[in-house]
Design a protein around this motif. Structure first.
Motif, PDB file in Angstrom:
ATOM      1  N   SER A   3       0.733  -1.037   0.175  1.00 29.71           N
ATOM      2  CA  SER A   3      -0.032  -0.221  -0.007  1.00 29.71           C
ATOM      3  C   SER A   3       0.918   1.332  -0.177  1.00 29.71           C
ATOM      4  O   SER A   3       1.981   1.299   0.470  1.00 29.71           O
ATOM      5  CB  SER A   3      -0.841   0.068   1.183  1.00 29.71           C
ATOM      6  N   LYS A   4       0.261   2.497  -0.460  1.00 33.98           N
ATOM      7  CA  LYS A   4       1.067   3.552  -0.689  1.00 33.98           C
ATOM      8  C   LYS A   4       0.947   3.954   0.659  1.00 33.98           C
ATOM      9  O   LYS A   4      -0.088   3.830   1.677  1.00 33.98           O
ATOM     10  CB  LYS A   4       0.388   4.688  -1.617  1.00 33.98           C
ATOM     11  N   ARG A   5       1.992   4.940   1.304  1.00 34.82           N
ATOM     12  CA  ARG A   5       1.720   5.838   2.416  1.00 34.82           C
ATOM     13  C   ARG A   5       2.307   6.995   2.220  1.00 34.82           C
ATOM     14  O   ARG A   5       2.929   7.549   1.222  1.00 34.82           O
ATOM     15  CB  ARG A   5       2.897   4.920   3.387  1.00 34.82           C
ATOM     16  N   ILE A   6       1.749   7.926   3.099  1.00 32.71           N
ATOM     17  CA  ILE A   6       1.821   9.562   3.270  1.00 32.71           C
ATOM     18  C   ILE A   6       2.399   9.675   4.742  1.00 32.71           C
ATOM     19  O   ILE A   6       2.033   9.121   5.839  1.00 32.71           O
ATOM     20  CB  ILE A   6       0.811  10.186   2.885  1.00 32.71           C
ATOM     21  N   THR A   7       3.131  10.971   4.761  1.00 32.02           N
ATOM     22  CA  THR A   7       3.399  11.347   6.084  1.00 32.02           C
ATOM     23  C   THR A   7       2.147  12.073   6.833  1.00 32.02           C
ATOM     24  O   THR A   7       1.253  12.413   6.120  1.00 32.02           O
ATOM     25  CB  THR A   7       4.673  12.292   6.069  1.00 32.02           C
ATOM     26  N   GLN A   8       2.374  12.337   8.073  1.00 34.55           N
ATOM     27  CA  GLN A   8       1.293  12.888   9.005  1.00 34.55           C
ATOM     28  C   GLN A   8       1.431  14.607   8.461  1.00 34.55           C
ATOM     29  O   GLN A   8       0.190  14.800   8.152  1.00 34.55           O
ATOM     30  CB  GLN A   8       1.575  13.162  10.377  1.00 34.55           C
ATOM     31  N   GLU A   9       2.503  15.033   7.891  1.00 34.00           N
ATOM     32  CA  GLU A   9       2.445  16.258   7.460  1.00 34.00           C
ATOM     33  C   GLU A   9       1.762  16.345   6.372  1.00 34.00           C
ATOM     34  O   GLU A   9       1.083  17.515   5.702  1.00 34.00           O
ATOM     35  CB  GLU A   9       3.878  16.886   7.102  1.00 34.00           C
ATOM     36  N   THR A  10       1.964  15.481   5.230  1.00 33.99           N
ATOM     37  CA  THR A  10       0.975  15.750   4.155  1.00 33.99           C
ATOM     38  C   THR A  10      -0.550  15.475   4.196  1.00 33.99           C
ATOM     39  O   THR A  10      -1.069  16.175   3.567  1.00 33.99           O
ATOM     40  CB  THR A  10       1.463  14.381   3.194  1.00 33.99           C
ATOM     41  N   PHE A  11      -0.680  14.524   5.164  1.00 32.58           N
ATOM     42  CA  PHE A  11      -2.389  14.800   5.475  1.00 32.58           C
ATOM     43  C   PHE A  11      -2.876  16.028   6.039  1.00 32.58           C
ATOM     44  O   PHE A  11      -3.745  16.450   5.705  1.00 32.58           O
ATOM     45  CB  PHE A  11      -2.589  13.475   6.501  1.00 32.58           C
ATOM     46  N   ASP A  12      -2.168  16.392   6.812  1.00 35.10           N
ATOM     47  CA  ASP A  12      -2.594  17.730   7.623  1.00 35.10           C
ATOM     48  C   ASP A  12      -2.313  18.829   6.692  1.00 35.10           C
ATOM     49  O   ASP A  12      -3.186  19.706   6.845  1.00 35.10           O
ATOM     50  CB  ASP A  12      -1.487  17.936   8.876  1.00 35.10           C
ATOM     51  N   ALA A  13      -1.606  18.951   5.565  1.00 36.15           N
ATOM     52  CA  ALA A  13      -1.648  19.914   4.809  1.00 36.15           C
ATOM     53  C   ALA A  13      -2.864  19.794   3.654  1.00 36.15           C
ATOM     54  O   ALA A  13      -3.532  20.820   3.591  1.00 36.15           O
ATOM     55  CB  ALA A  13      -0.328  19.750   3.940  1.00 36.15           C
ATOM     56  N   ALA A  14      -3.165  18.690   3.399  1.00 38.77           N
ATOM     57  CA  ALA A  14      -4.549  18.464   2.689  1.00 38.77           C
ATOM     58  C   ALA A  14      -5.542  18.939   3.572  1.00 38.77           C
ATOM     59  O   ALA A  14      -6.461  19.445   2.754  1.00 38.77           O
ATOM     60  CB  ALA A  14      -4.495  17.081   2.300  1.00 38.77           C
ATOM     61  N   VAL A  15      -5.714  18.583   4.901  1.00 37.52           N
ATOM     62  CA  VAL A  15      -6.896  19.276   5.576  1.00 37.52           C
ATOM     63  C   VAL A  15      -6.812  20.679   5.713  1.00 37.52           C
ATOM     64  O   VAL A  15      -7.979  21.341   5.341  1.00 37.52           O
ATOM     65  CB  VAL A  15      -6.685  18.438   6.874  1.00 37.52           C
ATOM     66  N   GLN A  16      -5.751  21.095   5.797  1.00 31.90           N
ATOM     67  CA  GLN A  16      -5.607  22.481   5.767  1.00 31.90           C
ATOM     68  C   GLN A  16      -5.834  23.316   4.415  1.00 31.90           C
ATOM     69  O   GLN A  16      -6.760  24.378   4.581  1.00 31.90           O
ATOM     70  CB  GLN A  16      -4.057  23.052   6.100  1.00 31.90           C
ATOM     71  N   GLU A  17      -5.617  22.579   3.565  1.00 32.17           N
ATOM     72  CA  GLU A  17      -6.049  23.254   2.055  1.00 32.17           C
ATOM     73  C   GLU A  17      -7.691  23.049   1.978  1.00 32.17           C
ATOM     74  O   GLU A  17      -8.233  24.105   1.468  1.00 32.17           O
ATOM     75  CB  GLU A  17      -5.268  22.317   0.798  1.00 32.17           C
TER      76      GLU A  17
END
Length: 264
Positions: A3-17
């Motif tokens: 499975s693909k994985r992302i960092t917590q920072e990437t997820f948080d940035a998407a939420v912020q966007e």
């Protein structure tokens, strides 16, 4: 397929966007980010899916509760304040109980050396604080056995030896052994070499009336005989089983524990 994985920072940035660019509410922004990444085949099991804090001035950089607790714990350890360390260890453990993603994020942000420092502070003679530190280490290493290093391994064995008469400390320490040993052959071999097997069998014999201690010690002994680490070509499972029975009276200890009495 991995499975693909992302960092917590990437997820948080998407939420912020989602909040800033699409004027979504916090909960909707988190839900939308989850759906977006999951549709791309991203594994979010290690991601903290929390709502960013919003002030009167608008959304701020997301600060997860687990990281706030970890930061406060680090400050209290640095100031060598046992009372504050105790308070923040409680907060940290409460957050770790929420989801494995909280433990994963804490580990990424350096929780292990902070817990180790709190443990050393408690080892000076504060048993209540020592129990809290062991509980925190147990939670942190649950599913993350790679965190345990040589220093922590030896400290764990020493703590078990020095606290052999204390059922609560023994139980929590053995739980750390169990978490650090599951699917980790190097830790198992290191712990056995450091002398953990007689400590486990002695715990069963000495604390036979404490069901939690017996249960944890039996689990730990069983895991010492596992061959479950796919990273190594072979394990010492058979040798460990022989050592438990032949050198540490393991079979007699277990039979007597099952009967509800201590071996003579």
């Amino acid at each position: 397929m991995t499975s693909k994985r992302i960092t917590q920072e990437t997820f948080d940035a998407a939420v912020q966007e989602n909040i800033e660019e699409f004027e979504m509410g916090p909960e909707e922004a988190v839900k939308e980010a989850m759906e977006q990444f999951e549709s791309q085949g991203v594994d979010l099991s290690n991601i903290v899916k929390s709502v960013p804090k919003v002030s009167a001035d608008g959304p701020q950089e997301p600060t997860h509760d687990i990281l706030q607790a970890l930061g406060d714990l680090q400050k209290s350890v640095a100031s060598s304040s046992p009372e504050e360390v105790s308070t923040h260890l409680t907060r940290f453990c409460d957050q770790c109980k929420q989801h494995k993603a909280c433990r994963f994020l804490a580990a990424q942000k350096g929780a292990y050396p902070i817990i180790l420092a709190a443990w050393k502070l408690a080892a000076a003679g504060d048993q209540n604080l020592l129990l809290q530190a062991l509980n925190a280490l147990s939670m942190l290493t649950d599913g993350q056995p790679d965190l345990l290093d040589t220093q922590g391994l030896q400290l764990l064995v020493d703590t078990l030896a020095q606290s052999a008469n204390e059922a609560n400390l023994t139980c929590s320490g053995i739980r750390c052994v169990r978490h650090a040993s599951l699917k980790h052959e190097q830790n198992r071999q290191g712990l056995v070499k450091a002398g953990v097997l007689p400590l486990l069998t002695s715990a069963i014999a000495q604390h036979g009336q404490h069901a939690d201690v017996v249960r944890e010690a039996c689990w730990a002994l069983r895991i010492m005989t596992f061959d479950d680490d796919i990273r190594v070509p072979y394990s010492n499972a058979h040798n460990h089983a022989k050592m438990i029975v032949q050198e540490n009276r393991g079979l007699k200890v277990l039979i007597e524990a099952a009967k509800g009495r201590s071996p003579s």
